[in-house]
Design a protein around this motif. Structure first.
Motif, mmCIF file in Angstrom:
data_model
loop_
_atom_site.group_PDB
_atom_site.id
_atom_site.type_symbol
_atom_site.label_atom_id
_atom_site.label_comp_id
_atom_site.label_asym_id
_atom_site.label_seq_id
_atom_site.Cartn_x
_atom_site.Cartn_y
_atom_site.Cartn_z
ATOM 1 N N ASN A 1 -2.335 -25.245 -24.438
ATOM 2 C CA ASN A 1 -2.946 -25.030 -22.930
ATOM 3 C C ASN A 1 -2.675 -27.125 -23.453
ATOM 4 N N TYR A 2 -1.500 -27.205 -23.000
ATOM 5 C CA TYR A 2 -1.468 -28.950 -22.861
ATOM 6 C C TYR A 2 -1.483 -29.187 -21.640
ATOM 7 N N ASP A 3 -1.368 -28.575 -20.996
ATOM 8 C CA ASP A 3 -1.298 -29.021 -19.049
ATOM 9 C C ASP A 3 -3.039 -28.578 -18.921
ATOM 10 N N ASP A 4 -3.678 -28.757 -19.572
ATOM 11 C CA ASP A 4 -5.049 -28.107 -19.705
ATOM 12 C C ASP A 4 -5.837 -29.018 -18.763
ATOM 13 N N GLN A 5 -6.274 -28.858 -16.790
ATOM 14 C CA GLN A 5 -6.576 -30.102 -16.327
ATOM 15 C C GLN A 5 -8.526 -29.379 -16.033
ATOM 16 N N ALA A 6 -8.458 -28.601 -16.783
ATOM 17 C CA ALA A 6 -9.985 -27.673 -16.688
ATOM 18 C C ALA A 6 -11.130 -28.132 -17.361
ATOM 19 N N GLY A 7 -10.245 -28.789 -18.713
ATOM 20 C CA GLY A 7 -12.071 -29.182 -19.647
ATOM 21 C C GLY A 7 -11.776 -27.599 -20.334
ATOM 22 N N TYR A 8 -11.186 -27.048 -20.640
ATOM 23 C CA TYR A 8 -11.079 -25.329 -20.469
ATOM 24 C C TYR A 8 -11.074 -25.502 -22.143
ATOM 25 N N TRP B 1 -20.719 -29.099 -13.380
ATOM 26 C CA TRP B 1 -20.177 -28.273 -13.249
ATOM 27 C C TRP B 1 -20.732 -27.080 -11.854
ATOM 28 N N ASN B 2 -19.923 -26.901 -11.140
ATOM 29 C CA ASN B 2 -20.248 -25.895 -9.938
ATOM 30 C C ASN B 2 -18.984 -24.647 -9.524
ATOM 31 N N ASP B 3 -19.423 -23.464 -8.775
ATOM 32 C CA ASP B 3 -18.589 -22.960 -8.153
ATOM 33 C C ASP B 3 -16.850 -22.731 -8.660
ATOM 34 N N SER B 4 -16.534 -24.247 -8.322
ATOM 35 C CA SER B 4 -15.168 -24.048 -8.068
ATOM 36 C C SER B 4 -14.666 -24.127 -9.777
ATOM 37 N N SER B 5 -15.281 -25.431 -10.169
ATOM 38 C CA SER B 5 -15.091 -25.816 -11.791
ATOM 39 C C SER B 5 -14.680 -24.747 -12.743
ATOM 40 N N ARG B 6 -15.642 -24.076 -12.034
ATOM 41 C CA ARG B 6 -16.268 -22.720 -13.133
ATOM 42 C C ARG B 6 -14.851 -21.746 -13.173
ATOM 43 N N SER B 7 -14.601 -21.496 -11.807
ATOM 44 C CA SER B 7 -13.895 -20.542 -11.807
ATOM 45 C C SER B 7 -11.989 -21.246 -12.286
ATOM 46 N N TRP B 8 -11.639 -22.499 -12.107
ATOM 47 C CA TRP B 8 -10.861 -22.977 -12.934
ATOM 48 C C TRP B 8 -11.171 -21.892 -14.777
ATOM 49 N N LEU B 9 -12.488 -22.468 -15.721
ATOM 50 C CA LEU B 9 -12.315 -21.896 -16.826
ATOM 51 C C LEU B 9 -12.090 -20.750 -16.997
ATOM 52 N N VAL B 10 -12.316 -19.270 -15.650
ATOM 53 C CA VAL B 10 -12.487 -17.954 -15.661
ATOM 54 C C VAL B 10 -10.715 -17.768 -15.181
ATOM 55 N N ARG B 11 -9.870 -18.685 -14.677
ATOM 56 C CA ARG B 11 -8.744 -18.167 -15.254
ATOM 57 C C ARG B 11 -7.553 -18.590 -15.957
ATOM 58 N N ARG B 12 -8.515 -19.792 -16.327
ATOM 59 C CA ARG B 12 -7.750 -20.458 -17.673
ATOM 60 C C ARG B 12 -8.239 -19.052 -18.722
ATOM 61 N N ALA B 13 -9.053 -19.061 -18.789
ATOM 62 C CA ALA B 13 -9.593 -17.988 -19.323
ATOM 63 C C ALA B 13 -8.522 -16.270 -19.489
ATOM 64 N N TRP B 14 -8.016 -15.461 -18.415
ATOM 65 C CA TRP B 14 -7.564 -14.639 -17.419
ATOM 66 C C TRP B 14 -6.311 -15.201 -18.615
ATOM 67 N N GLU B 15 -5.720 -16.737 -18.464
ATOM 68 C CA GLU B 15 -4.550 -16.170 -19.247
ATOM 69 C C GLU B 15 -4.176 -16.508 -20.619
ATOM 70 N N SER B 16 -5.166 -16.756 -21.141
ATOM 71 C CA SER B 16 -5.268 -17.010 -22.802
ATOM 72 C C SER B 16 -5.310 -15.742 -23.294
ATOM 73 N N HIS C 1 -3.410 -21.006 -31.548
ATOM 74 C CA HIS C 1 -3.980 -19.124 -30.426
ATOM 75 C C HIS C 1 -3.859 -19.471 -29.543
ATOM 76 N N PRO C 2 -4.476 -18.954 -29.001
ATOM 77 C CA PRO C 2 -4.404 -18.660 -27.170
ATOM 78 C C PRO C 2 -5.394 -19.780 -26.764
ATOM 79 N N MET C 3 -6.452 -20.688 -27.299
ATOM 80 C CA MET C 3 -6.947 -21.725 -27.173
ATOM 81 C C MET C 3 -6.531 -23.097 -27.872
#
Length: 323
Positions: free
Chosen positions: A279-286, A201-216, A272-274
């Motif tokens: 999250n059928y198009d999840d590409q970040a491993g969220y 994990w790095n800052d870029s991949s973590r940012s994907w998690l945060v983005r998906r969290a906001w969407e959820s 549920h949101p997760m």
């Protein structure tokens, strides 16, 4: 339950027969239209139509017959308990009418193996308008039956169970929100040493998690609005019963509106949101960061909400009285 209400209650049986007749007629006509259609079914298009159409029609007929038998029983009863049970079964009946429309044996026929012509052209043009009209008529007839039964009831009791009717849905919605929010927050902190691509994990991949969290979180907000909208009538009726007592005009709608409230809560316990479906198009491993306790906790919330609602409604229902 008086004669006029009982008469309308019994109409559920004939409506079920009409629905079955429409399904059978449409299946037979569509079966004839399938001549020459190429379909990926080992036994050919006619067998495919018969296999799916007959099975779906029989399932629909069996469910509708179950409702009709209940309403026939309720029409013969005079107790508050029978009237209250009619309220909740009416809510389920309306949900069933929607499912009959959506999952009918013609429009919902699987089209995966067809090449030409498109199956939509084989659907009888009269079928969906006729089916929709009959289902609306069945829903309105049952609504009139319940309204007459409530009007003709004369009993009144204290507000037993009304506090639970007010507090139960509020606490259930709050618990659903809290469980999801905590899980969404924890999902932004990776539980696995590497992401879905096997890289650290790095800052870029973590940012994907945060983005998906906001969407959820946004999806959770929409789900809460829907659950809250279905729970609001139950809370309002519980408050009314607490202040002015339990009457047929308050108790029966409380039973009736409890059905969509609990069905929607159960639906969003699954979706549920997760969830993978959301999250059928999840590409970040969220979704892989979802805490394992999260779906279990949602099921516990849903089961507890159902139990509290049933206890509250049963306690509010008088043991005897005119119906």
């Amino acid at each position: 339950m008086r004669d006029r209400a009982a008469l309308l209650m019994r109409a559920a049986g004939p409506y079920a027969l009409v629905v079955l007749g429409l399904d059978v007629a449409a299946v037979l006509q569509a079966r004839g239209n399938l001549a020459g259609v190429q379909v990926g079914h080992p036994a050919g298009p006619v067998a495919a139509m018969e296999e799916f159409g007959v099975q779906r029609s029989l399932v629909i007929a069996a469910v509708q017959a179950g409702f009709a038998i209940f309403f026939l029983w309720a029409a013969r009863r005079r107790s508050p308990a029978a009237l209250a049970a009619t309220g909740v079964v009416t809510g389920l009946y309306w949900a069933g009418l929607l499912l009959v429309r959506w999952f009918n044996p013609i429009s919902d026929f699987p089209m995966g193996g067809f090449s030409s012509p498109p199956f939509e052209r084989l659907e009888p043009g009269w079928y969906l308008p006729s089916l929709t009209f009959v289902l609306w008529a069945a829903a309105v007839t049952q609504l009139a039956a319940v309204a007459l039964a409530m009007r003709e009831g004369s009993w009144q009791e204290g507000g037993r169970g009304s506090r639970l009717l007010v507090a139960g849905p509020i606490l259930a919605v709050a618990a659903y929100a809290v469980v999801n929010l905590v899980a969404i927050r924890l999902a932004t902190e990776p539980r696995t040493p590497t992401d879905v691509f096997g890289a650290p994990w790095n800052d870029s991949s973590r940012s994907w998690l945060v983005r998906r969290a906001w969407e959820s979180a946004g999806l959770l907000g929409r789900w809460l609005l829907l659950i809250g909208a279905t729970a609001l009538p139950v809370v309002a009726l519980g408050w009314r019963m607490r202040r002015r007592g339990v009457t047929p005009g308050r108790l029966v709608p409380a039973w009736l509106f409890s059905a969509p409230y609990l069905l929607v809560l159960a639906l969003f316990t699954w979706l549920h949101p997760m969830s993978g479906e959301m999250n059928y198009d999840d590409q970040a491993g969220y979704i892989y960061q979802n805490p394992p306790w999260h779906p279990v906790a949602l099921v516990v919330v849903c089961v507890a909400a159902v139990a509290v609602q049933v206890v509250a409604l049963v306690r509010a229902t008088p043991r005897a009285g005119g119906g």
